[in-house]
Write a protein that holds these residues in place. Structure first.
Motif: not given
Ligand SMILES: [Fe+2]
Length: 516
Positions: A402-426
């Motif tokens: 689980x990655x905990x980060x900042x910088x963006x000045x927004x709440x952004x909560x996401x799945x981490x995926x192996x390939x963002x070019x492929x919506x069906x990636x793991x």
């Protein structure tokens, strides 16, 4: 005992503070005695408050900095001052556990870092300091669980980005009420920006800080925020820096604007900024800077429940690129070879149920371009595609990353995926970008959603985006992580109304995150 000392002798002196502590522990701290006062100091030596940090199962760092004139260099005489410290099992110090004497040295801005050891795991302790007859506020801190403990729960608050000029640090008043076991702060503790009258508060000084004294004054001003001071006094923090502790968007030894800051000038600036950072943070002697270098990436263990890997995504990175094509250059690095190997080793050999990665900057993709094609932020992991994607491939073999980060000045909560070019990636993990304490101020939520909601179809891994100020709160046990997005209604005034904007859940053994 004043004047320049060699780095070697400096480390001996720091180590000596612990020895002094052991020798003095048999002596009683009696009200009214002035044993440790070498000099008579002006009133208000504890104006910057107290703090603790980097909890171990048997240890904690206690911090203060003597500064009776905090916004003007500190106001201390150019001599070593002895500071008594005391740690107890109760807030009235009837059950003392450790006492000692530390040195507040002028070459460290009269900061004090006491690395107390041989404590008991998973316990609250209370502490205070005394110098020149003045007694600090009483603080509360907590050690980490026993290394072998498998059960229990941990409550972590994730914070970042506290721009003084954009608002009051009102989220900390709520965070204090939530009683986290520790605060994880992932960067932008100060902002180096020039004073401006456009917001509710104004930076001290006349321009950006460049010298050690200027950075000290900036940190001192931030510590005068009462909610920040109370949060430090009552909870241990685990901190790392991002860019604004030095200069916007710096990378390695490259400043934001190399045409305006020469290499030598920027190295001097890094040296001053890191020194001031060390002086004001409750960190161990391992973080004493060596010129323009500071060791901040490190691991902390919370029993068998949580391993926390704190990254440094600034000192070892390649310079930011400026195009989509360049962001895919395989020679770019965010972590540097040594830190990357350290991270992979720590993830793959971890005994912990949850492997947390504190990253200053967002790891999941942000595709800003609506429709065909992609447009990334190059300062975040998106600008370092090849290394990021390889790391995400490794996550597939890591237990509950689980990655905990900042910088963006927004709440952004996401799945981490192996390939963002492929919506069906793991899906291999989850990421929480923990908004900001005050940076960007009170945002118009309707305007935010009008701008950002159209990007949601291009970023199907995003589970929640929001533009309130606040922080994230995590309750972690063997079965899962319950996350709350805690927000405030305003940072334009010193008090605010807090609320839970959203609840999310990460299940043990099931990568990704869901709205609860
Ligand atoms: Fe920021």
């Amino acid at each position: 005992m004043t004047g320049a000392i060699s780095p070697h002798r400096r480390h001996l002196l720091i180590a000596g503070a612990a020895v002094l502590g052991a020798a003095a522990s048999a002596q009683l701290w009696l009200p009214g005695t002035a044993r440790a006062a070498e000099v008579t100091l002006p009133d208000g030596v504890f104006s910057l408050g107290i703090a603790s940090g980097d909890p171990l199962p048997d240890g904690i760092v206690l911090w203060t900095r003597l500064a009776p004139d905090p916004l003007n260099g500190g106001g201390m005489p150019d001599t070593v001052v002895l500071v008594e410290w005391e740690l107890a099992e109760d807030d009235r110090f009837r059950k003392p556990v450790r006492r000692g004497v530390a040195q507040a040295r002028p070459e460290y801005g009269h900061s004090v870092h006491v690395d107390v050891r041989d404590l008991r795991p998973d316990r609250s302790y209370w502490y205070r300091f005394r110098a020149s007859g003045q007694i600090s506020p009483t603080g509360r801190t907590r050690t980490a669980p026993h290394p072998h403990s498998k059960g229990g729960s941990l409550r972590i608050a994730l914070a970042s980005c506290q721009n003084w000029q954009h608002g009051y640090f009102t989220p900390y008043a709520d965070m204090l009420q939530q009683e986290p076991d520790f605060v994880l702060f992932v960067g932008d503790y100060i902002y180096e920006s020039t004073p401006s009258s456009a917001g509710p508060r104004r930076h001290e000084g006349t321009g950006e800080p460049y010298t050690l004294e200027q950075y000290r004054n900036r940190y001192a001003q931030y510590r005068t925020d009462p909610d920040l001071a109370a949060m430090h006094a009552n909870t241990p923090w685990v901190v790392t820096f991002d860019d604004h502790e030095v200069d916007n968007d710096w990378a390695g030894e490259i400043p934001q604007d190399p045409d305006k800051q020469s290499h030598d000038a920027f190295v001097a600036r890094l040296t001053a900024a890191f020194q001031a950072y060390y002086e004001h943070m409750p960190v161990r002697a391992s973080a004493i800077p060596n010129g323009p270098h500071i060791q901040m990436y490190r691991r902390l263990e919370f029993g068998r429940l949580v391993r926390l890997n704190v990254l440094d995504t600034r000192q070892f990175r390649s310079d930011q690129v400026t195009s989509q094509a360049d962001a895919q250059d395989p020679s770019l690095t965010m972590l540097g070879a040594e830190q990357k190997q350290w991270l992979l080793d720590g993830l793959h050999d971890s005994p912990a149920r949850w492997n947390l990665i504190a990253s200053q900057i967002m790891m999941a993709e942000t595709d800003l371009q609506i429709g065909e094609g992609k447009l990334w932020y190059y300062d975040a992991w998106d600008g370092y595609q090849v290394e990021r994607n390889a790391l995400l491939q490794e996550f597939a073999d890591v237990r509950n990353p689980v990655v905990l980060s900042g910088d963006r000045h927004l709440t952004m909560i996401s799945d981490l995926k192996t390939d963002y070019g492929d919506p069906d990636s793991e899906v291999v993990g989850a990421e929480f970008v923990g908004t900001s304490i005050s940076s960007n101020g009170d945002q118009d939520q309707a305007a935010f959603h009008a701008e950002w909601d159209p990007r949601m179809p291009d970023n199907p891994h995003w589970k929640l985006i929001d533009a309130h100020r606040g922080y994230h709160l995590f309750d972690i046990d063997r079965h899962g992580i319950d996350a709350q997005v805690r927000v405030v209604d305003t940072v334009r005034q010193p008090t605010a109304t807090p609320s839970t904007y959203a609840r999310l859940r990460v299940e043990n053994g099931r990568p990704g995150v869901e709205l609860a």
